[in-house]
Design a protein around this motif. Sequence first.
Motif, short mmCIF file in Angstrom:
data_model
loop_
_atom_site.label_atom_id
_atom_site.label_comp_id
_atom_site.label_asym_id
_atom_site.label_seq_id
_atom_site.Cartn_x
_atom_site.Cartn_y
_atom_site.Cartn_z
N GLY A 115 -1.17 16.49 27.34
CA GLY A 115 -0.63 16.89 26.07
C GLY A 115 0.13 16.00 25.18
O GLY A 115 -0.38 15.72 23.81
N ILE A 116 0.98 15.20 25.53
CA ILE A 116 1.63 14.17 24.95
C ILE A 116 0.58 12.91 24.61
O ILE A 116 0.74 12.36 23.49
CB ILE A 116 2.87 13.45 25.81
N LEU A 117 -0.19 12.53 25.39
CA LEU A 117 -1.68 11.71 25.18
C LEU A 117 -2.24 12.24 23.91
O LEU A 117 -2.44 11.50 22.91
CB LEU A 117 -2.48 11.45 26.46
N PHE A 118 -2.56 13.35 23.82
CA PHE A 118 -3.47 14.05 22.77
C PHE A 118 -2.56 13.83 21.38
O PHE A 118 -2.97 13.74 20.37
CB PHE A 118 -3.63 15.37 23.26
N PHE A 119 -1.26 14.32 21.57
CA PHE A 119 -0.45 14.03 20.24
C PHE A 119 -0.53 12.89 19.70
O PHE A 119 -0.55 12.54 18.58
CB PHE A 119 0.90 14.49 20.66
N GLY A 120 -0.46 11.53 20.80
CA GLY A 120 -0.16 10.36 20.09
C GLY A 120 -1.97 10.02 19.68
O GLY A 120 -1.83 9.49 18.57
N VAL A 121 -2.73 10.54 20.33
CA VAL A 121 -4.20 9.89 19.77
C VAL A 121 -4.56 10.65 18.56
O VAL A 121 -5.33 10.19 17.67
CB VAL A 121 -5.41 10.53 20.98
#
Length: 167
Positions: free
Chosen positions: A127-133
């Motif tokens: 989820g955090i990766l998705f937020f950054g991407v």
Amino acid sequence: IFILTVSVGVYGINTFYGAEPKYESYCAPTPSSINSSAACESINGTWQAYPVGTQGFVVGAKPSDYYTTGYCDIYRTCQPIYDAVLEKYSKGVFMIALPLGILIITIGAIAFGLEFVGAGLMAGGVGILFFGVVNYWKFANDWIKFVLSAAGLVVVVLVGYYFNRRK
């Protein structure tokens, strides 16, 4: 665990890195009283005159009547500035979220395995990766998107392979 991990990650990034730039800080609303080229240019806008005849044909109207109507475009000057600031901010968020998400996925996988805590942490890391991407995606070139997508695929396959071998 997933929801709280994402919340802590996202709000932590916003707290320590700073909140996303506000559009209103760069582009103020156009005052409705701006109805001439001179008034528009006085607030650093660009006067956009309507082409002759686009306001509908009025019997007895002169071409100059049409030319003097238009609107003030203040966004032509402020929008590129805001876009540049937003791109820089989004890239910074991405550069923080990417290693943070990978770290959380790794901690979840190594420390907890596929138990509910590990699975929740790994999902939160995703989820955090998705937020950054998502923040940076609109500014990234196609080759960056390709590399990120390929790296994500490799990580998912390796994690899946690792857990299949453990079980």
